[in-house]
Design an enzyme around this catalytic site. Structure first.
Site, mmCIF file in Angstrom:
data_model
loop_
_atom_site.group_PDB
_atom_site.id
_atom_site.type_symbol
_atom_site.label_atom_id
_atom_site.label_comp_id
_atom_site.label_asym_id
_atom_site.label_seq_id
_atom_site.Cartn_x
_atom_site.Cartn_y
_atom_site.Cartn_z
ATOM 1 N N HIS A 304 0.805 -1.167 -0.058
ATOM 2 C CA HIS A 304 0.015 0.161 -0.045
ATOM 3 C C HIS A 304 0.819 1.191 0.171
ATOM 4 O O HIS A 304 1.991 1.177 0.495
ATOM 5 C CB HIS A 304 -0.929 -0.057 1.302
ATOM 6 C CG HIS A 304 -1.876 0.906 0.981
ATOM 7 N ND1 HIS A 304 -1.851 2.268 1.584
ATOM 8 C CD2 HIS A 304 -3.217 0.913 0.592
ATOM 9 C CE1 HIS A 304 -2.908 3.091 1.307
ATOM 10 N NE2 HIS A 304 -3.898 2.252 0.920
ATOM 11 N N ASP A 362 -7.827 -4.414 -0.882
ATOM 12 C CA ASP A 362 -8.362 -4.682 -2.421
ATOM 13 C C ASP A 362 -8.209 -5.953 -2.851
ATOM 14 O O ASP A 362 -9.085 -6.610 -3.681
ATOM 15 C CB ASP A 362 -7.447 -3.665 -3.244
ATOM 16 C CG ASP A 362 -7.629 -2.241 -3.014
ATOM 17 O OD1 ASP A 362 -8.467 -1.544 -2.636
ATOM 18 O OD2 ASP A 362 -6.366 -1.669 -3.021
#
Length: 428
Positions: A304, A362
């Site tokens: 991330h 995600d």
């Protein structure tokens, strides 16, 4: 107040250092240009605090996400999405009476103007649902112009409730339109997530019963995506709002930004990657490709931009994913088999651990939404639905700040110097 001194050429400038509740100090450079004649340069604004905010705090190194001071883990485990909405908007968790009133107001605003159905018929049948969302949310200002005066506190309040309430209806309409099914009206006796599932998957010819496990999982997904500090789409909403644009236009701008594959489209990209891998037998080969610096293949859904530790939302999403798969009894889906194999390797492989490439939200949300029956084209729409309250809360905070001004970033110009115009016959 602490200060820091910076030397630019022969000019020395003392700058105030501001301290927040938690997190890094910030050097206030608002007088930097006036004092030195120079701009600062920060592509991507990765070292720049663009605003002062009380809403969300992230510590990427420690894997911490707080909404108004409350850990995301506690909110997702014990609360519901509308309670989180109230918290983000007003700063405190609601009392029973406040929660009942807020839920009632949101539920009674879920219908959209009936003329919106004709607006939808202007799209091609194969239009991407996100394209429909950008247009339809922006169009709300044409249907609800009684809540576009941002100087009116009451109108701002109505716009906030309308956005949170109508976004699931528009998202479900976008989905139904894309698959050629009739729109399903919202039902006031259903909770927020259940209502959305009903609008997406019910059909007029038979009864549809919402699965409570799926409804709770979706509600949790909404909580986890509700806000995430000054990310690209939130910054877009703030920048659009700084000009005085109406809230519907600002949220439409946020949706457009979210559509990008590097932002809201990451879960769709992760699922496409799983499709490329194909079968669990290929996972080891693709992991090797991901480790090869000369190979263009990249693992999507890992790591991330902010979190250098395990994404705290991913821990909750991982549990939710396995609950949904167990509830639906899904055991032979090739993509899910690939995902589970990849998850196991990534959590144990030294390369991933060293690089801190943990599965992020995600990765898990894409798997979960697919298992629930949503096509990949709807993933970012669901993200936009959830993030709407964060956008609205950030917009509200900015509008109510008396010191806010229109956003106007500066640049480092590297183009041609001043030159004179030559008539076309004189050009070489």
């Amino acid at each position: 107040m602490a200060t820091g001194t910076i030397q630019v050429g022969d000019k020395s400038l003392e700058l105030p250092v501001r301290t927040g509740t938690i997190g890094p100090d910030v050097v206030d450079i608002s007088k930097f240009y006036a004092g030195t004649g120079a701009f600062t340069y920060d592509p991507g604004f990765t070292s720049t605090a663009s605003c002062e905010s009380k809403i969300t705090y992230i510590d990427g190194d420690e894997g911490i996400l707080l909404y108004r001071g409350y850990p995301i883990e506690q909110l997702a485990e014990h609360g519901d999405f509308l309670e989180t909405c109230y918290l983000l908007l007003y700063g405190e968790l609601p009392t029973n009476a406040q929660k009942e009133e807020f839920d009632y107001n949101v539920t009674r605003h879920t219908m959209v103007h009936d003329q919106m159905t004709r607006f939808f018929t202007g799209f091609r049948r194969d239009a991407h649902p996100m394209a429909i969302m950008v247009a339809s949310v922006g169009a709300l200002s044409a249907f609800y112009h009684d809540s576009t005066d941002i100087s009116d506190e009451h109108q701002r309040l109505i716009a906030q409730i309308r956005m949170i309430a109508k976004m699931p209806t528009l998202a479900a309409m976008a989905y139904k339109y894309s698959i050629g099914q009739p729109f399903v009206y919202p039902k006031n006796d259903l909770d927020y997530a259940s209502n959305f599932l009903n609008m997406c998957f019910a059909v007029p010819c038979e009864d549809y019963k919402v699965n409570p496990v799926l409804s709770r999982a979706l509600d949790r997904i909404f909580i986890l995506h509700a806000d995430h500090e000054q990310n690209a789409s939130t910054s877009t909403v703030r920048l659009a709002g700084s000009s005085g644009a109406n809230p519907f236009a600002c949220i439409a701008a946020g949706i457009a930004c979210l559509w990008g594959p590097a932002h809201g489209g990451a879960n769709e990209a992760a699922l496409k990657m799983l499709g490329e891998i194909g079968t669990p037998d290929n996972v080891a080969k693709y992991v090797a490709k991901a480790k090869d610096k000369n190979d263009p293949f990249r693992l999507m859904g890992f790591g991330h931009r902010v979190y250098k530790n395990y994404d705290p939302r991913a821990k909750i999403m991982q549990k939710t994913t396995h609950e949904v798969l167990a509830e639906l009894g899904i055991k032979d889906d090739p993509l899910l088999d690939v995902a589970m194999e990849l998850e196991q390797i990534a959590l144990k492989d030294e390369y991933f651990i060293e690089k801190k490439l943990y599965p992020n939200i995600d990765f898990y949300s894409g798997i979960t939404l697919k298992a629930m029956g949503f096509p990949t084209s709807m993933f970012t729409v669901l993200f936009a639905l959830a993030r709407t309250v964060g956008w609205i809360a950030q917009w509200k905070e900015m509008i109510e700040d008396p010191s806010h001004k229109i956003g106007r970033p500066r640049q480092l110009y590297v183009g041609a110097d001043k030159r004179d115009y030559a008539n076309i016959g004189q050009r070489g």
